[in-house]
Enzyme design. Structure first.
Site, short mmCIF file in Angstrom:
data_model
loop_
_atom_site.label_atom_id
_atom_site.label_comp_id
_atom_site.label_asym_id
_atom_site.label_seq_id
_atom_site.Cartn_x
_atom_site.Cartn_y
_atom_site.Cartn_z
N ASP A 1 0.87 -1.19 0.00
CA ASP A 1 0.00 0.00 0.00
C ASP A 1 0.90 1.24 0.00
O ASP A 1 2.10 1.14 0.26
CB ASP A 1 -0.91 0.00 1.24
CG ASP A 1 -1.83 1.23 1.28
OD1 ASP A 1 -2.46 1.54 0.26
OD2 ASP A 1 -1.89 1.90 2.32
N SER A 2 0.29 2.39 -0.25
CA SER A 2 1.05 3.65 -0.16
C SER A 2 1.53 3.88 1.26
O SER A 2 2.51 4.58 1.48
CB SER A 2 0.16 4.82 -0.59
OG SER A 2 -0.92 4.93 0.31
N TYR B 1 -0.80 8.76 -1.91
CA TYR B 1 -0.72 8.72 -3.37
C TYR B 1 -1.89 9.47 -4.02
O TYR B 1 -1.79 9.93 -5.16
CB TYR B 1 -0.84 7.27 -3.86
CG TYR B 1 0.41 6.41 -3.78
CD1 TYR B 1 1.62 6.89 -3.29
CD2 TYR B 1 0.36 5.08 -4.21
CE1 TYR B 1 2.74 6.08 -3.23
CE2 TYR B 1 1.48 4.26 -4.16
CZ TYR B 1 2.67 4.76 -3.67
OH TYR B 1 3.77 3.94 -3.63
N GLY B 2 -3.02 9.50 -3.31
CA GLY B 2 -4.31 9.82 -3.91
C GLY B 2 -4.47 11.13 -4.64
O GLY B 2 -5.36 11.26 -5.48
N GLU C 1 -2.84 8.45 7.97
CA GLU C 1 -1.40 8.17 7.90
C GLU C 1 -0.67 8.87 9.06
O GLU C 1 0.34 8.38 9.55
CB GLU C 1 -0.92 8.71 6.55
CG GLU C 1 0.27 8.09 5.92
CD GLU C 1 0.23 6.58 5.72
OE1 GLU C 1 1.31 6.04 5.83
OE2 GLU C 1 -0.81 5.94 5.49
N CYS D 1 -4.27 -1.48 -2.15
CA CYS D 1 -4.42 -0.03 -2.33
C CYS D 1 -5.30 0.17 -3.55
O CYS D 1 -4.94 -0.27 -4.65
CB CYS D 1 -3.03 0.57 -2.55
SG CYS D 1 -3.03 2.32 -2.94
N ASN D 2 -6.45 0.81 -3.35
CA ASN D 2 -7.35 1.03 -4.48
C ASN D 2 -6.71 1.93 -5.53
O ASN D 2 -6.91 1.74 -6.73
CB ASN D 2 -8.65 1.71 -4.01
CG ASN D 2 -9.45 0.82 -3.10
OD1 ASN D 2 -9.11 0.65 -1.94
ND2 ASN D 2 -10.50 0.22 -3.62
N THR D 3 -5.96 2.93 -5.05
CA THR D 3 -5.35 3.89 -5.96
C THR D 3 -4.32 3.19 -6.85
O THR D 3 -4.34 3.33 -8.09
CB THR D 3 -4.68 5.02 -5.14
OG1 THR D 3 -5.63 5.53 -4.22
CG2 THR D 3 -4.18 6.14 -6.03
N CYS E 1 -11.04 3.12 -0.37
CA CYS E 1 -9.63 3.32 -0.06
C CYS E 1 -9.35 2.48 1.17
O CYS E 1 -10.16 2.48 2.12
CB CYS E 1 -9.36 4.80 0.23
SG CYS E 1 -7.75 5.14 0.99
N THR E 2 -8.24 1.76 1.17
CA THR E 2 -7.98 0.81 2.26
C THR E 2 -7.65 1.50 3.59
O THR E 2 -7.63 0.84 4.63
CB THR E 2 -6.85 -0.16 1.87
OG1 THR E 2 -5.70 0.59 1.45
CG2 THR E 2 -7.30 -1.08 0.74
N1 DGL Z 1 -4.83 3.20 0.72
C1 DGL Z 1 -4.89 3.74 -0.56
C2 DGL Z 1 -6.11 3.40 -1.36
O1 DGL Z 1 -6.68 2.36 -1.11
C3 DGL Z 1 -4.13 4.98 -0.89
C4 DGL Z 1 -4.45 6.23 -0.18
C5 DGL Z 1 -3.46 7.31 -0.57
O2 DGL Z 1 -2.27 7.03 -0.51
O3 DGL Z 1 -3.91 8.38 -0.95
O4 DGL Z 1 -6.50 4.10 -2.25
#
Ligand code: DGL
Length: 255
Positions: free
Chosen positions: A11-12, A43-44, A153, A74-76, A184-185
């Protein structure tokens, strides 16, 4: 490929721990390497190209460690790079996480579904295709959460800061939606606060259990589930500050 190799979970940052917990629940004998790119998180709100190159670098590092499967928790990262990861590593079992749009659309009674996710996820074709496929009979509100993953975070999971942030962004949807997707996780860690601000009768969906089940199914299919007597090992790694990362991960394990 040996079944005794670990499963990498990426994940990020700390969000993928929500998936790791479900993986450990259903496959307690497996070994895991959890990697959070917390130096570059969140990351988003980054560009597609930026996310793509960060993800590919981390994945290469994990593959070089010797793994039998990769869970992109991580969905992103999944929306941006899963097809490319699969093309680069055709031999590797690669599982992604996707917003739980289908069960949320099936559940809604008043026809109003809210999807909370990063701006990057919501703008990707992969996500828009899911909405097109499953949401013909309902209204879908998309809520790009610019700051939420970053706050989690930083360890804000049940304090005044997260409460007032969620109250602010969710107030337009209170008493309107009855079905919510956490795309988002990171967000399952603040599920109770989300529920508090949207009302108790709202049903909240996330993709963690589905991803864990799919991982087990794929490992079984490839005959890669580990031996029942294996001695499991869990390594927590980050590109950022090790001490603060591990401390937050251990807090989140108990949420
Ligand atoms: N946990 C991530 C997701 O599922 C990333 C969130 C992020 O880094 O912005 O999208």
């Amino acid at each position: 490929m040996s079944s005794s190799l670990p499963i990498a979970v990426f994940d990020s940052g700390v969000g993928g721990v929500s998936v790791l917990k479900q993986l450990i629940n259903i496959m307690p004998n497996e070994s895991y390497i959890y990697y959070g790119d917390s130096k570059n998180a969140p990351y988003g709100s980054r560009s597609h190209e930026d996310i793509r190159s960060l993800v590919l670098l981390c994945v290469k590092e994990l593959v070089d460690m010797g793994i039998k499967a990769l869970v992109v928790a991580c969905n992103t990262a999944t929306s941006v790079a899963i097809d490319e990861i699969r093309a680069i590593y055709p031999e590797l079992c690669v599982i992604g996480v996707e917003p739980a749009i289908k069960p949320a659309a099936e559940y809604t009674e008043n026809g109003n579904v809210l999807v909370m996710a990063t701006p990057a996820t919501l703008s990707e074709e992969r996500f828009l295709n899911l909405v097109d496929k499953y949401c013909c009979d309902c209204e879908v509100e998309l809520l790009p959460c610019h700051e939420l993953a970053g706050l989690i975070e930083q360890g804000h999971i049940d304090d005044e800061i997260i409460n007032s942030h969620l109250e602010n962004i969710l107030s337009p949807y209170k008493n309107k939606v009855d079905s919510v997707v956490l795309g988002c996780t990171h967000y399952p860690f603040v599920k109770n606060v989300i529920s508090k601000h949207l009302g108790e009768n709202v049903k909240i969906f996330d993709g963690a259990i589905g991803t864990a089940n799919e991982t087990r199914r794929r490992l079984e299919q490839c005959d890669l589930l580990c031996d029942e007597n294996a001695f499991p090992d869990i390594k927590i790694l980050t590109s950022g500050d090790n001490e603060s990362f591990c401390s937050l991960v251990s807090t989140l394990f108990n949420v």
